[in-house]
Design an enzyme around this catalytic site. Sequence first.
Site, short mmCIF file in Angstrom:
data_model
loop_
_atom_site.label_atom_id
_atom_site.label_comp_id
_atom_site.label_asym_id
_atom_site.label_seq_id
_atom_site.Cartn_x
_atom_site.Cartn_y
_atom_site.Cartn_z
CD GLU A 17 1.81 -6.51 -6.03
OE1 GLU A 17 1.10 -6.18 -5.61
OE2 GLU A 17 2.27 -6.73 -7.52
NE ARG A 46 -1.91 2.86 2.91
CZ ARG A 46 -1.65 1.77 2.13
NH1 ARG A 46 -2.63 0.71 1.86
NH2 ARG A 46 -0.52 1.47 1.67
CE LYS A 63 4.40 -2.77 -1.73
NZ LYS A 63 4.31 -4.30 -1.71
P1 ATP Z 1 1.90 0.15 -1.02
O1 ATP Z 1 0.63 0.84 -1.13
O2 ATP Z 1 3.00 0.37 -0.33
O3 ATP Z 1 2.37 -0.69 -2.46
P2 ATP Z 1 0.39 -2.50 -0.88
O4 ATP Z 1 -0.59 -2.39 0.30
O5 ATP Z 1 0.48 -2.53 -2.09
O6 ATP Z 1 1.36 -1.26 -0.26
P3 ATP Z 1 1.35 -4.95 0.05
O7 ATP Z 1 2.57 -5.66 -0.36
O8 ATP Z 1 0.21 -5.58 -0.78
O9 ATP Z 1 1.59 -3.47 -0.29
O10 ATP Z 1 1.13 -5.30 1.35
C1 ATP Z 1 1.26 -6.42 2.13
C2 ATP Z 1 0.33 -5.99 3.51
O11 ATP Z 1 0.77 -5.11 4.17
C3 ATP Z 1 -1.22 -5.79 2.95
O12 ATP Z 1 -2.06 -6.54 3.94
C4 ATP Z 1 -1.28 -4.15 3.19
O13 ATP Z 1 -2.61 -4.00 3.79
C5 ATP Z 1 -0.29 -4.02 4.63
N1 ATP Z 1 0.12 -2.66 4.28
C6 ATP Z 1 0.52 -2.09 3.28
N2 ATP Z 1 0.71 -0.63 3.53
C7 ATP Z 1 0.39 -0.54 4.81
C8 ATP Z 1 0.52 0.71 5.63
N3 ATP Z 1 0.96 1.72 5.35
N4 ATP Z 1 0.02 0.28 6.97
C9 ATP Z 1 -0.43 -0.88 7.35
N5 ATP Z 1 -0.18 -2.00 6.65
C10 ATP Z 1 0.20 -1.82 5.45
MG MG Z 2 -1.09 -4.28 -2.36
#
Ligand code: ATP
Ligand code: MG
Length: 569
Positions: free
Chosen positions: A38, A264, A274
């Site tokens: 995102e 994760r 984020k």
């Molecule tokens: P955040 O919690 O940091 O905002 P998010 O999951 O909302 O992370 P996205 O931009 O939606 O952020 O993530 C893109 C991809 O990266 C998704 O498939 C998500 O599952 C993966 N991802 C995000 N954080 C992690 C992590 N700590 N370890 C592994 N994969 C991750």
């Molecule tokens: Mg997300």
Amino acid sequence: MPDKPLDTEPSNFIKTIIETDLKANKNNGKVATRFPPEPNGYLHIGHAKSICLNFGLAKTYNGTCNLRFDDTNPDKENIEYVTSIKEDVQWLGFDWEDRQYYASDYFEKLYNFACDLVRSGKAYVCSLNQAEIRQYRGTLTEPGKESPYRSRSVDENLDLLERMRKGEFEEGEHVLRAKIDMAAPNIVMRDPTLYRIRKVKHHRTDDQWNIYPMYDFAHCISDALEGITHSICTLEFENNRELYHWILDQLEVPCHPQQIEFARLNLTYTILSKRKLIQLVTDQHVSGWDDPRMPTISGLRRRGYTPESIRQFCERIGVARRDSVVDIALLEYCIREHLNKIAPRFLAVIRPLKVIIVNYPKDQVEQMEAINNPEDAAMGKRQIPFSRELYIETDDFCEDPPKKYFRLAPGKEVRLRYGYYVTCVNVIKDPDTQAIQEIHCTYDPETRGGSSPDGRKVKGTIHWVSCAHAIDAEVRLYEQLFTEERPGEAASCKKLEDCINLKSCEILPNAKLEPAMKDTKTGDQFQFERLGYFCVDKDSSEDHLIINRTVTLRDTWAKIKKKQTKKAK
Ligand code: ATP
Ligand code: MG
């Protein structure tokens, strides 16, 4: 420390699933994955895990991996993030070729799918407000209640949905919900919201839309439209899997991808969210998303991490279905290991103390031969000028040394790296403050290169830089950004700023580098002997060289922690 050898690629449960599918010729033997960020922040090391996994699987199985911006939430998304995400994925060494997509490209299609659901009686416009919807949802132990709007006719629903799209209603007045089961044991299935009214401009579609799809609706359909075979996401979406499949089952979509969840990445002394990273930036606890202390890809890059080291780290942590916390020391191990192979060595003094070799001829300069990288003979040798006045590290002199102090002290002899043996004969102090100003030594001309004809033993070897030839630089040393191993979770860390390490950046403005470094440029990486691995910061200019320490040579952090826990016991 790591137990997995470098060159064997470990297997994981996702590979097992894919290999089973390939054997059964599922998806016609195709593997298609995607990385779906995102664009609401910069990527962090957790995303690197997901990137390496998705692009890595595509590579292993001769498939494809798409880059898809999951841009369904216009409030927090913008083009700066899109640009940085692309840069970071590329820098990590992955290529989406021509497969760059946006969920917003599918807004029209998604809307049509929503109409299809309405037509088949599987979705309805609900006019309860947010609080009521929550109330009606029930709890883990109690079923929910059906919305009074659940029985609206298809025509009424289609009409309302169209008018929502046109902007005839205010935010919160209506939502589109799936009609599933308000008593479903999985709360996600209790008539989840599919669309909401948001009257904000989107960074790509501008003010075309007054309604935006929810993640659960947009994600599975985007996957299906792109022909994704294995839709890999993190464990928090496990409960959403049922909805993912339900939506695809109701619609005529080109294919039905399989959702697979993995754990994760969590890292000690680090925050990987984020939302919280944005807070560090906006509250100015750091200088920006790419502050070298940030766990973002851009921060790690600026700190001196290489793409190879991050990929190696991701390989070593593996992929599992159970949450765990990885020690930050493993990430440091990976960069140390890579830089050990590729980084040229230099001598630099970061906290200079002047030494005068009183019996060395005043105007004499000798060139000493030094090895650029003992790990790689092909990197060759260089000359280092030696003269009467040198800088040594302030820490390498002790006026009243404890036992086993093998560096310089009054009356003690040490070896100067690539130079001579020197003996401290005098300590010059400021008469008022008693602060040490300079050290006087004598040298033994017979010991050039670091050994003596009489074979006498000298235990300590210290580094130095010739005063007259030195290059000035500012050196920045970093520590963990947080004082708690699990910031955000620790009891003493209710608010992030409660556990920020105020000593996480130490600036040393008077560092002295050997002259061979005169042509270094932004991004260059090297080892300063005995001090660690460093790189040139992007804020450097012609007349102001700024150097970041990437990592120390030895794992001092783990050692410090060990001591602390011992003390605590
Ligand atoms: P955040 O919690 O940091 O905002 P998010 O999951 O909302 O992370 P996205 O931009 O939606 O952020 O993530 C893109 C991809 O990266 C998704 O498939 C998500 O599952 C993966 N991802 C995000 N954080 C992690 C992590 N700590 N370890 C592994 N994969 C991750
Ligand atoms: Mg997300």
